[in-house]
Design a protein around this motif. Structure first.
Motif, PDB file in Angstrom:
ATOM      1  N   ASP A   1      52.374  46.742  44.661  1.00 15.53           N
ATOM      2  CA  ASP A   1      51.408  47.363  44.224  1.00 15.53           C
ATOM      3  C   ASP A   1      49.971  46.888  44.130  1.00 15.53           C
ATOM      4  OD1 ASP A   1      53.449  49.467  44.270  1.00 15.53           O
ATOM      5  OD2 ASP A   1      53.448  49.689  42.180  1.00 15.53           O
ATOM      6  N   HIS A   2      49.984  45.857  43.539  1.00 22.01           N
ATOM      7  CA  HIS A   2      48.533  45.414  43.272  1.00 22.01           C
ATOM      8  C   HIS A   2      48.025  44.898  44.604  1.00 22.01           C
ATOM      9  CE1 HIS A   2      48.199  45.528  38.951  1.00 22.01           C
ATOM     10  NE2 HIS A   2      49.436  45.038  38.770  1.00 22.01           N
ATOM     11  N   ALA A   3      49.068  44.107  45.337  1.00 15.77           N
ATOM     12  CA  ALA A   3      48.527  43.628  46.637  1.00 15.77           C
ATOM     13  C   ALA A   3      48.078  44.647  47.624  1.00 15.77           C
ATOM     14  CB  ALA A   3      49.672  42.801  47.407  1.00 15.77           C
ATOM     15  N   GLU A   4      48.818  45.967  47.496  1.00 14.70           N
ATOM     16  CA  GLU A   4      48.472  46.994  48.512  1.00 14.70           C
ATOM     17  C   GLU A   4      47.031  47.400  48.109  1.00 14.70           C
ATOM     18  OE1 GLU A   4      51.560  49.632  47.977  1.00 14.70           O
ATOM     19  OE2 GLU A   4      52.775  48.646  49.721  1.00 14.70           O
ATOM     20  N   ARG A   5      46.716  47.435  46.763  1.00 10.35           N
ATOM     21  CA  ARG A   5      45.609  47.607  45.989  1.00 10.35           C
ATOM     22  C   ARG A   5      44.395  46.760  46.766  1.00 10.35           C
ATOM     23  NH1 ARG A   5      45.853  49.279  40.115  1.00 10.35           N
ATOM     24  NH2 ARG A   5      47.459  50.541  41.001  1.00 10.35           N
ATOM     25  N   ALA A   6      45.002  45.558  46.605  1.00 12.69           N
ATOM     26  CA  ALA A   6      43.843  44.545  46.968  1.00 12.69           C
ATOM     27  C   ALA A   6      43.369  44.601  48.528  1.00 12.69           C
ATOM     28  CB  ALA A   6      44.311  43.291  46.525  1.00 12.69           C
TER      29      ALA A   6
ATOM     30  N   MET B   1      37.789  40.750  42.470  1.00  9.66           N
ATOM     31  CA  MET B   1      38.699  40.352  43.394  1.00  9.66           C
ATOM     32  C   MET B   1      39.685  39.228  42.856  1.00  9.66           C
ATOM     33  SD  MET B   1      40.344  41.512  45.968  1.00  9.66           S
ATOM     34  CE  MET B   1      39.221  42.669  46.420  1.00  9.66           C
ATOM     35  N   ASN B   2      38.974  38.326  42.152  1.00  6.74           N
ATOM     36  CA  ASN B   2      39.746  37.387  41.759  1.00  6.74           C
ATOM     37  C   ASN B   2      40.751  37.570  40.507  1.00  6.74           C
ATOM     38  OD1 ASN B   2      38.641  35.213  43.354  1.00  6.74           O
ATOM     39  ND2 ASN B   2      37.027  34.699  41.645  1.00  6.74           N
ATOM     40  N   ASN B   3      40.439  38.693  39.666  1.00  5.74           N
ATOM     41  CA  ASN B   3      41.283  39.432  38.805  1.00  5.74           C
ATOM     42  C   ASN B   3      42.295  39.942  39.351  1.00  5.74           C
ATOM     43  OD1 ASN B   3      39.690  38.339  36.661  1.00  5.74           O
ATOM     44  ND2 ASN B   3      38.499  40.173  36.533  1.00  5.74           N
ATOM     45  N   LYS B   4      42.147  40.508  40.395  1.00  4.32           N
ATOM     46  CA  LYS B   4      43.288  41.124  41.073  1.00  4.32           C
ATOM     47  C   LYS B   4      44.307  40.091  41.711  1.00  4.32           C
ATOM     48  CE  LYS B   4      43.510  45.078  41.842  1.00  4.32           C
ATOM     49  NZ  LYS B   4      44.626  45.876  41.153  1.00  4.32           N
ATOM     50  N   TYR B   5      43.906  39.065  42.481  1.00  6.37           N
ATOM     51  CA  TYR B   5      44.837  38.199  42.667  1.00  6.37           C
ATOM     52  C   TYR B   5      45.592  37.393  41.389  1.00  6.37           C
ATOM     53  CZ  TYR B   5      43.372  38.336  47.642  1.00  6.37           C
ATOM     54  OH  TYR B   5      43.138  38.478  49.177  1.00  6.37           O
TER      55      TYR B   5
ATOM     56  N   THR C   1      46.316  38.958  38.872  1.00  3.27           N
ATOM     57  CA  THR C   1      47.371  39.818  38.500  1.00  3.27           C
ATOM     58  C   THR C   1      48.395  39.733  39.489  1.00  3.27           C
ATOM     59  OG1 THR C   1      45.647  41.586  37.539  1.00  3.27           O
ATOM     60  CG2 THR C   1      47.892  42.065  37.863  1.00  3.27           C
ATOM     61  N   ILE C   2      48.101  39.748  40.786  1.00  5.83           N
ATOM     62  CA  ILE C   2      49.469  39.707  41.785  1.00  5.83           C
ATOM     63  C   ILE C   2      50.218  38.367  41.516  1.00  5.83           C
ATOM     64  CG2 ILE C   2      50.094  39.215  44.127  1.00  5.83           C
ATOM     65  CD1 ILE C   2      47.223  40.997  44.788  1.00  5.83           C
ATOM     66  N   GLN C   3      49.385  37.140  41.344  1.00  2.95           N
ATOM     67  CA  GLN C   3      50.100  35.867  41.048  1.00  2.95           C
ATOM     68  C   GLN C   3      50.913  36.151  39.761  1.00  2.95           C
ATOM     69  OE1 GLN C   3      47.640  32.519  40.657  1.00  2.95           O
ATOM     70  NE2 GLN C   3      49.206  31.086  41.044  1.00  2.95           N
ATOM     71  N   TYR C   4      50.476  36.554  38.908  1.00  2.32           N
ATOM     72  CA  TYR C   4      51.193  36.823  37.415  1.00  2.32           C
ATOM     73  C   TYR C   4      52.648  37.594  37.814  1.00  2.32           C
ATOM     74  CZ  TYR C   4      52.617  38.162  32.931  1.00  2.32           C
ATOM     75  OH  TYR C   4      53.404  38.540  31.746  1.00  2.32           O
ATOM     76  N   GLU C   5      52.420  38.611  38.311  1.00  2.00           N
ATOM     77  CA  GLU C   5      53.401  39.660  38.379  1.00  2.00           C
ATOM     78  C   GLU C   5      54.536  39.048  39.403  1.00  2.00           C
ATOM     79  OE1 GLU C   5      53.630  42.175  36.755  1.00  2.00           O
ATOM     80  OE2 GLU C   5      51.843  43.168  36.193  1.00  2.00           O
ATOM     81  N   TYR C   6      53.980  38.260  40.735  1.00  2.00           N
ATOM     82  CA  TYR C   6      55.036  37.736  41.147  1.00  2.00           C
ATOM     83  C   TYR C   6      55.813  36.475  40.588  1.00  2.00           C
ATOM     84  CZ  TYR C   6      56.523  35.246  45.684  1.00  2.00           C
ATOM     85  OH  TYR C   6      57.115  34.913  46.886  1.00  2.00           O
TER      86      TYR C   6
ATOM     87  N   ARG D   1      49.073  38.150  53.806  1.00  2.00           N
ATOM     88  CA  ARG D   1      49.998  37.078  53.547  1.00  2.00           C
ATOM     89  C   ARG D   1      50.956  37.289  52.452  1.00  2.00           C
ATOM     90  NH1 ARG D   1      50.412  32.574  50.900  1.00  2.00           N
ATOM     91  NH2 ARG D   1      48.323  32.801  49.932  1.00  2.00           N
ATOM     92  N   VAL D   2      50.061  37.599  51.459  1.00  2.00           N
ATOM     93  CA  VAL D   2      50.531  37.921  50.216  1.00  2.00           C
ATOM     94  C   VAL D   2      51.406  38.817  49.933  1.00  2.00           C
ATOM     95  CG1 VAL D   2      49.947  38.354  47.525  1.00  2.00           C
ATOM     96  CG2 VAL D   2      48.411  36.652  48.693  1.00  2.00           C
ATOM     97  N   LYS D   3      51.206  40.060  50.272  1.00  2.00           N
ATOM     98  CA  LYS D   3      51.929  41.015  50.416  1.00  2.00           C
ATOM     99  C   LYS D   3      53.074  40.831  51.327  1.00  2.00           C
ATOM    100  CE  LYS D   3      52.461  46.009  51.825  1.00  2.00           C
ATOM    101  NZ  LYS D   3      51.906  47.264  52.418  1.00  2.00           N
ATOM    102  N   ALA D   4      53.070  39.975  52.329  1.00  2.00           N
ATOM    103  CA  ALA D   4      54.240  39.827  53.045  1.00  2.00           C
ATOM    104  C   ALA D   4      55.364  39.069  52.434  1.00  2.00           C
ATOM    105  CB  ALA D   4      53.834  38.982  54.231  1.00  2.00           C
TER     106      ALA D   4
END
Length: 248
Positions: free
Chosen positions: A22-27, A1-5, A7-12, A47-50
């Motif tokens: 897409d990564h946020a929705e998958r998370a 799960m940390n890797n997913k977050y 990835t989200i932070q990097y793309e954001y 919150r992240v997806k929002a």
């Protein structure tokens, strides 16, 4: 799960908002399969997806199928859900809950619901001040957001001026005159005094902003040694250090 977050932070941070979404929705889907429906992990993911949806909305040209209004409404629903989860877990008087109020305040600014935005920012400030004191970093952040609302959206320039001064005072006390967040407050004061036709004060903060930029450039130069300044040991010393036989 940390890797997913991560990835989200990097793309954001890279401006790749659709991939980040897409990564946020998958998370969110993964978390929903692992924890109860009222778990706090869901509050963070929503919150992240929002926040991502808000960025997409503000970057979406008018007339596209994914309209700005629809994206902002979805973002509001996610922020509201995150706020509810935080309130259930921590109660109203909690810094995390206050942060969710602040997120809603900034969202309502984007939605041009300025009275609602003011209410959310005031709640965030009140909670943070009660818990952290009047000169905490988190309090300064929320004060700056309210100042921006008053300054750029509600024409409450005198109130914005007072808040900017508070925010600057907190930043200088905690971080000094090179702090990155000061840029927004100085720019805000330039706008305040220009709107009030107090051009001498606007020019003063323009000069202060220019001085701030100079200090930031000095900081960058100090962190990067000039070519030729590095102290390289003589070759004999390097040989002795890396190739001498090791004692048993």
């Amino acid at each position: 799960m940390n890797n997913k977050y991560n990835t989200i932070q990097y793309e954001y941070s890279s401006g790749r908002f659709y991939k980040a979404r897409d990564h946020a929705e998958r998370a969110i889907r993964i978390i929903e399969n692992l924890v109860p429906p009222e778990h706090l992990l869901l509050a963070s993911a929503k919150r992240v997806k929002a926040l991502i949806l808000e960025e997409i909305a503000l970057d979406t040209p008018a007339g596209q199928d994914l309209s700005e209004a629809r994206l902002l409404e979805e973002s509001e629903a996610l922020h509201r859900a995150a706020l509810t989860l935080s309130t259930r877990a921590f109660g109203e008087n909690n810094v995390q809950t206050a942060k969710h109020y602040g997120n809603l305040g900034r969202l309502y600014q984007s939605m041009q619901k300025f009275q609602d935005a003011e209410t959310m920012h005031l709640k965030a400030i009140a909670i943070k001040e009660a818990l952290l004191g009047s000169e905490d970093y988190e309090v300064g952040l929320s004060i700056g957001h309210l100042a921006s609302l008053y300054n750029y959206h509600m024409n409450m320039h005198a109130a914005a001026e007072t808040l900017y001064f508070r925010s600057i005072s907190i930043s200088l006390k905690l971080f000094g005159e090179r702090y990155s967040g000061l840029e927004y407050d100085y720019r805000g004061l330039v706008h305040v005094f220009t709107s009030l036709k107090r051009h001498d004060r606007a020019e003063f903060y323009n000069r202060l902003l220019h001085h701030w930029h100079e200090l930031r450039e000095q900081s960058k130069a100090e962190q990067q040694p000039s070519i030729g300044d590095e102290q390289v040991p003589p070759l004999d010393e390097l040989k002795a250090q890396f190739f001498s036989p090791t004692a048993d």
